[in-house]
Design an enzyme around this catalytic site. Structure first.
Site, mmCIF file in Angstrom:
data_model
loop_
_atom_site.group_PDB
_atom_site.id
_atom_site.type_symbol
_atom_site.label_atom_id
_atom_site.label_comp_id
_atom_site.label_asym_id
_atom_site.label_seq_id
_atom_site.Cartn_x
_atom_site.Cartn_y
_atom_site.Cartn_z
ATOM 1 N N ASP A 1 1.204 -1.002 0.141
ATOM 2 C CA ASP A 1 0.425 0.301 -0.078
ATOM 3 C C ASP A 1 0.814 1.772 0.030
ATOM 4 O OD1 ASP A 1 -2.185 -1.634 0.262
ATOM 5 O OD2 ASP A 1 -2.232 -1.220 1.880
ATOM 6 N N GLU B 1 1.783 -1.091 5.424
ATOM 7 C CA GLU B 1 -0.204 -1.712 5.103
ATOM 8 C C GLU B 1 -0.949 -0.745 5.504
ATOM 9 O OE1 GLU B 1 -1.379 -4.384 2.523
ATOM 10 O OE2 GLU B 1 0.488 -3.497 1.820
ATOM 11 N N LYS C 1 -4.581 -0.447 6.371
ATOM 12 C CA LYS C 1 -5.946 -0.733 6.975
ATOM 13 C C LYS C 1 -7.335 0.000 7.152
ATOM 14 C CE LYS C 1 -4.229 -4.574 4.545
ATOM 15 N NZ LYS C 1 -5.412 -4.268 3.142
#
Length: 245
Positions: free
Chosen positions: A74, A105, A107
């Site tokens: 990401d 990452e 999220k």
């Protein structure tokens, strides 16, 4: 001395803006993938705006000179001043492993499943082969730089645990080893966390976590200096390999 300015207000407003954008992305979009893309974009914009110009941040795959690719990440923080090439094709970005400083990452929420998922993604980057050549200078040649440790982490808005930064998070972070460790992360609604060789007991609940994360990341990047001198010829060897039809 100029009056009317407040550095405390500037730093606080930066966090408030990030948390507000993450919250709006969570509320506005119904599809999980769309929510994820929006959250990723918020973190990328933060880093693209405030990191020093020698660094760039992008969603990308990382590749090594052996032709191995990482999972899609990401957020990849990479060198742009000394990196000889970054591949872009049809909206996809591919970065040579030697150029990478950090990967994250992004999220919606942190939980045990997302920690394990982020660890695997980070490990897919750290496991890549990286070259490092001796560095010529006016008086001779410096030895090749040792390969730097790549910072890995997880960025979220919320936590599925209560309290948001507590023992369950510590236990989830402590699983694994240095190959897949999450070194630094932000839960924008609660605080930041960090891990090192001594363990993962350092959790920092605070009022403005996104700003704290940004400043801590910059500090860690400063400690790393520059990336190693990449062996471009190791990548050029692939020009002699037939491309599959």
């Amino acid at each position: 001395m100029s009056k009317g300015w407040s550095i405390q207000t500037l730093l606080s407003e930066l966090h408030d803006d990030i948390q507000d954008q993450l919250a709006r992305a969570r509320k506005a979009f119904g599809h999980p993938g769309t929510k994820g893309d929006a959250s990723e974009a918020v973190w990328l914009e933060l880093l693209q705006t405030y990191l020093p110009a020698r660094y760039q941040a992008a969603s990308a795959h990382v590749v090594d000179s052996a032709g191995t690719f990482s999972d899609q990440m990401d957020v990849v923080v990479f060198d742009r001043q000394y990196s000889p090439f970054i591949f872009k094709f049809k909206g996809q970005t591919v970065i040579p492993a030697e150029s990478v400083y950090a990967v994250f990452e992004a999220k919606q929420s942190i939980n045990a499943e997302q920690v394990a998922y982020a660890r695997a993604k980070v490990a897919s980057v750290r496991g890549l082969k990286r070259t490092s050549l001796p560095i010529p200078h006016a008086g001779g040649t410096y030895p090749a730089k040792p390969l730097q440790y790549i910072v890995g982490g997880l960025l979220t808005l919320e936590s599925d645990w209560k309290p948001g930064l507590g023992e369950p998070l510590v236990k989830a972070l402590a699983v694994g080893d240095a190959d897949d460790r999450l070194d630094l992360g932000c839960v924008a609604a609660h605080g930041i966390f960090s891990c090192d060789d001594t363990g993962c007991g350092t959790l920092t609940p605070m009022g403005k976590p996104a700003t704290a994360f940004l400043l801590e990341l910059i500090a860690r990047l400063q400690e790393k200096a520059t990336v190693p001198m990449i062996d471009v010829r190791a990548y050029a060897r692939w020009l002699d390999v037939d491309v599959p039809a």
